[in-house]
Design a protein around this motif. Structure first.
Motif, short mmCIF file in Angstrom:
data_model
loop_
_atom_site.label_atom_id
_atom_site.label_comp_id
_atom_site.label_asym_id
_atom_site.label_seq_id
_atom_site.Cartn_x
_atom_site.Cartn_y
_atom_site.Cartn_z
N ARG A 75 -50.09 -33.15 12.84
CA ARG A 75 -50.30 -34.58 12.68
C ARG A 75 -51.78 -34.93 12.54
O ARG A 75 -52.64 -34.31 13.16
N TYR A 76 -52.02 -35.96 11.77
CA TYR A 76 -53.40 -36.40 11.53
C TYR A 76 -53.45 -37.92 11.64
O TYR A 76 -52.49 -38.60 11.35
N THR A 77 -54.59 -38.42 12.04
CA THR A 77 -54.72 -39.88 12.15
C THR A 77 -55.27 -40.50 10.89
O THR A 77 -55.49 -41.70 10.85
N ALA A 96 -41.63 -42.81 11.50
CA ALA A 96 -41.04 -43.03 12.81
C ALA A 96 -42.05 -42.88 13.94
O ALA A 96 -41.75 -43.19 15.08
N ALA A 97 -43.24 -42.38 13.65
CA ALA A 97 -44.17 -42.08 14.74
C ALA A 97 -44.80 -43.35 15.27
O ALA A 97 -45.10 -44.27 14.53
N VAL A 98 -45.03 -43.38 16.56
CA VAL A 98 -45.75 -44.49 17.18
C VAL A 98 -47.20 -44.42 16.74
O VAL A 98 -47.84 -43.40 16.89
N PRO A 99 -47.73 -45.48 16.19
CA PRO A 99 -49.12 -45.43 15.73
C PRO A 99 -50.07 -45.17 16.91
O PRO A 99 -49.83 -45.62 18.03
N LEU A 100 -51.09 -44.43 16.65
CA LEU A 100 -52.08 -44.13 17.67
C LEU A 100 -53.21 -45.14 17.54
O LEU A 100 -53.92 -45.13 16.56
N ALA A 101 -53.33 -46.00 18.51
CA ALA A 101 -54.39 -47.02 18.48
C ALA A 101 -54.38 -47.77 17.16
O ALA A 101 -55.42 -48.00 16.56
N GLY A 102 -53.19 -48.09 16.68
CA GLY A 102 -53.10 -48.86 15.44
C GLY A 102 -53.13 -48.03 14.19
O GLY A 102 -52.87 -48.54 13.11
N ALA A 103 -53.48 -46.73 14.31
CA ALA A 103 -53.55 -45.89 13.11
C ALA A 103 -52.20 -45.26 12.85
O ALA A 103 -51.50 -44.87 13.78
N ALA A 104 -51.83 -45.13 11.59
CA ALA A 104 -50.59 -44.45 11.24
C ALA A 104 -50.77 -42.95 11.44
O ALA A 104 -51.88 -42.46 11.59
N VAL A 105 -49.67 -42.24 11.47
CA VAL A 105 -49.72 -40.78 11.62
C VAL A 105 -49.37 -40.16 10.27
O VAL A 105 -48.38 -40.55 9.64
N PHE A 106 -50.18 -39.21 9.84
CA PHE A 106 -49.97 -38.54 8.56
C PHE A 106 -49.58 -37.09 8.79
O PHE A 106 -50.14 -36.43 9.67
N VAL A 107 -48.65 -36.59 7.98
CA VAL A 107 -48.21 -35.21 8.09
C VAL A 107 -48.06 -34.62 6.69
O VAL A 107 -47.82 -35.36 5.73
N PRO A 108 -48.18 -33.30 6.58
CA PRO A 108 -47.89 -32.66 5.29
C PRO A 108 -46.38 -32.50 5.13
O PRO A 108 -45.64 -32.48 6.12
N ALA B 214 -49.26 -38.28 32.90
CA ALA B 214 -49.25 -38.81 34.27
C ALA B 214 -49.63 -37.74 35.30
O ALA B 214 -50.17 -38.06 36.36
N ASP B 215 -49.34 -36.49 34.99
CA ASP B 215 -49.68 -35.43 35.95
C ASP B 215 -50.95 -34.68 35.55
O ASP B 215 -51.09 -33.49 35.82
N GLU B 216 -51.87 -35.39 34.93
CA GLU B 216 -53.22 -34.87 34.64
C GLU B 216 -53.22 -33.62 33.79
O GLU B 216 -54.05 -32.73 33.95
N ARG B 217 -52.25 -33.57 32.85
CA ARG B 217 -52.33 -32.53 31.84
C ARG B 217 -52.81 -33.20 30.54
O ARG B 217 -52.74 -34.42 30.39
N PHE B 218 -53.31 -32.38 29.63
CA PHE B 218 -53.87 -32.92 28.40
C PHE B 218 -53.00 -32.56 27.22
O PHE B 218 -52.38 -31.50 27.19
N THR B 219 -52.93 -33.45 26.24
CA THR B 219 -52.01 -33.28 25.12
C THR B 219 -52.72 -33.40 23.79
O THR B 219 -53.79 -34.02 23.68
N ASP B 220 -52.08 -32.81 22.77
CA ASP B 220 -52.58 -32.98 21.41
C ASP B 220 -51.81 -34.12 20.75
O ASP B 220 -51.04 -34.83 21.40
N LEU B 221 -52.00 -34.29 19.43
CA LEU B 221 -51.40 -35.44 18.74
C LEU B 221 -49.88 -35.34 18.67
O LEU B 221 -49.21 -36.34 18.42
N ASN B 222 -49.34 -34.15 18.84
CA ASN B 222 -47.88 -34.01 18.86
C ASN B 222 -47.32 -34.09 20.29
O ASN B 222 -46.19 -33.70 20.53
N ASP B 223 -48.15 -34.55 21.20
CA ASP B 223 -47.78 -34.62 22.61
C ASP B 223 -47.50 -33.26 23.23
O ASP B 223 -46.86 -33.17 24.28
N ARG B 224 -47.98 -32.19 22.58
CA ARG B 224 -47.83 -30.86 23.17
C ARG B 224 -48.91 -30.71 24.23
O ARG B 224 -50.07 -31.06 24.01
#
Lengths: 199, 388
Positions: A75-77, A96-108, B214-224
């Motif tokens: 994913r990319y912002t 379907a993705a929830v925008p991150l801070a108002g930005a859309a999510v882009f995918v390949p 919530a449990d102080e773990r860090f995630t990437d943009l895919n929530d992983r």
């Protein structure tokens, strides 16, 4: 050649950057012991035509990849960030993705899928094809048979000229195997605007 | 040790652009300079640079142990107290370090002297590991350089080997840099490529994209959840950022590891001199308020504990001080180091950047300036060993 003090061969295949033909490289793919012989196909039809799987296996594998594609795709912002790695025709908004801070999510777009031999179609995984190219151009350097990555970033290496591929076992791990709801983002990087990170 | 002129390769800018090395000129001022190169003998490299680098690294590892055990030093280093146990834990676990760059004074004759150790976010990696290697190969192929010329540079091989032995098993390694810094992005993309060549699963993201649960773990943009993170971003900034206090929950393995904070601080130089006074490869160094500063007889360099790229560095010598013009650093305090003037090679002053990867000295990159303080306008110059 005696005791050289320098690297022997360097292959640089930077994702998002043009792959440069440095002097002849003898890189032969990953050497981890948990590789799985697999097959990479760009469509269910291509899979069935290979004769290595029956039509039903191919369709199931393709469908499984499509189903996990939305979760798997990197994913990319911004469109530009996505296009820096993948082709301009491939990157699109993920509706379907929830925008991150108002930005859309882009995918390949999904470029194909991998079936691992012996583990069944249930473990098929989608792959995405990167597009290293000169800045400002559209045409990708890479031949049509290379530059495939799973959503988790594992490089899928084509061997020979057919559909055989080598991929590590970890490529089949479910993308959300350890996912957790994110409360907020942007809590790192505040000093970016003011000073350089470098030393 | 010699500085020699050589013709530039006709296509080097195209090659650099193809590789993504597009910062070879900064605002029109050249950064990569291949109109010249330095030439060393094998003995100068092995005995003059490689062996001292290896020894300095061992001394630094001892210094980590020394610093972590002393709250007064941790306080001096301006490391926040909430991070002390976190740092000690990373050291006890022996969390592996990937790389660092020692900046040395070396003139081919006198023992190399340590200026500082860039232990957290060292720059010029790509130029040193890849681009100067290619410079050598191309010039050997055209016989512009003598047959048999070598280079002290196995950085690339060592990086791949290091990732192979990081003990990551099947865990994914995330790579993060600041979104807007294209030079940092190249460094991180290059390291990610090395990690992939070593068989690791990787994901790239920006520092600003990192999320928290919530449990102080860090995630990437895919929530992983991020289990292992390589970051091109200084530790002291991480700790000061909003999420910084949650790092001490220790849910994420870091590269460089937290204990590296004891080495990326120039207070290290005062500690090393305290532990190994008179060592041939060290310059006398003290915290600014130490009375022994007076013994430097007005020939010294004053550096901020947490400065970057030569900012806020003042040189003091009889006959006139030379500062490089201030800068934004210095809140945490300063050390004072004896002055060892850079050698001049035709009006160019080279600093040897000596790279260590996974505990091994494995290559150098040379940056030179027209002035005695090497700031961020210094030029990168390639080098060879021997060659007729």
């Amino acid at each position: 050649m005696g005791d050289r003090k320098r690297s022997h061969n360097i292959l640089v295949g930077l994702v998002g950057v043009g792959a440069v033909a440095l002097i002849a490289y003898d890189y032969v793919g990953p050497s981890t012991s948990d590789e799985i012989n697999s097959n990479l196909f760009t469509s269910a039809d291509q899979c069935a035509a290979s004769g290595q799987y029956d039509r039903q296996q191919c369709t199931m594998a393709y469908d499984a990849a499509v189903e996990s594609n939305e979760q798997s795709a990197p994913r990319y912002t911004s469109q530009a960030d996505c296009e820096a790695e993948f082709s301009t025709s491939s990157c699109h908004v993920l509706p379907a993705a929830v925008p991150l801070a108002g930005a859309a999510v882009f995918v390949p777009a999904m470029a194909g899928f991998v079936i691992g031999s012996g583990v069944g179609a249930a473990l098929a995984t989608p792959v995405y094809q990167t597009c290293p190219r000169n800045p400002g151009t559209q045409d990708c350097y890479a031949s049509s048979g290379s530059g495939y990555y799973t959503g988790s970033g594992a490089h899928v290496y084509r061997t020979g000229s057919g559909s055989s591929a080598t991929v590590s076992r970890s490529a089949f791990s479910a993308p959300g195997s350890a996912s957790s709801p994110t409360l907020s983002r942007g809590g790192f990087g505040a000093r970016a605007a003011t000073v350089s990170a470098r030393s | 040790m010699q500085r020699l002129a050589i013709a530039e390769r006709p296509n080097w800018r195209e090659q650099a652009n193809n590789l993504g090395f597009d910062f070879y000129a900064v605002d029109g001022t050249p950064y990569w300079n291949e109109s010249a190169y330095y030439r060393f003998t094998l003995a100068q490299i092995e005995e003059g640079i490689e062996a001292p680098t290896q020894e300095l690294l061992q001394m630094c590892y001892q210094a980590v142990e020394h610093i972590i055990a002393r709250p007064e030093l941790l306080r001096r280093f301006a490391i926040p107290e909430f991070a002390w146990d976190y740092i000690a834990a990373s050291w006890r676990r022996q969390d592996k370090d990937l790389y660092g760059r020692f900046d040395l004074r070396y003139d081919g004759r006198a023992p190399a002297k340590l200026f500082e150790f860039n232990a957290d976010t060292p720059t010029s990696l790509f130029e040193a590991a890849v681009f100067q290697w290619q410079w050598l190969e191309d010039n050997l192929a055209t016989a512009a350089l003598p047959a048999g010329a070598d280079q002290f540079n196995s950085i690339h091989d060592r990086l791949i080997d290091a990732f192979r032995h990081f003990g990551l098993d099947r865990r994914t390694l995330h790579f993060a840099a600041l979104r807007a810094e294209s030079e940092d992005r190249l460094t991180v993309d290059y390291l990610e490529d090395c990690a992939r060549q070593a068989g690791l699963a990787t994901v790239a993201l920006s520092i600003e994209d990192i999320g928290i649960t919530a449990d102080e773990r860090f995630t990437d943009l895919n929530d992983r959840v991020i289990t292992d993170l390589f970051k091109l971003y200084p530790w002291e900034w991480l700790l000061a950022d909003d999420f910084g206090k949650h790092l001490s929950a220790d849910t994420m393995r870091m590269i460089e590891p937290a204990w590296k904070m004891t080495l990326s601080n120039k207070g290290l130089l005062a500690v090393l001199w305290e532990m190994f006074p008179g060592h041939a490869n060290l310059l006398p160094a003290f915290f600014e308020d130490d009375p022994r500063v007076a013994g430097l007889s007005g020939r010294h360099v004053r550096k901020p504990l947490l400065g970057r790229e030569g900012s806020n560095v003042d040189i003091v010598r009889p006959g006139g001080a030379a500062s490089n013009g201030g800068g934004p650093y210095g809140d945490e305090g300063f050390i004072v180091q004896a002055l060892a003037e850079l050698p001049s090679f035709g009006g160019k002053y080279p600093v040897i950047g000596s790279w260590v990867v996974a505990g091994h000295a494995c290559g150098i990159g040379i940056r030179e300036a027209d002035t005695l303080v090497t700031g961020n306008t210094a030029q990168f110059i390639p080098h060879i060993i021997g060659g007729g």
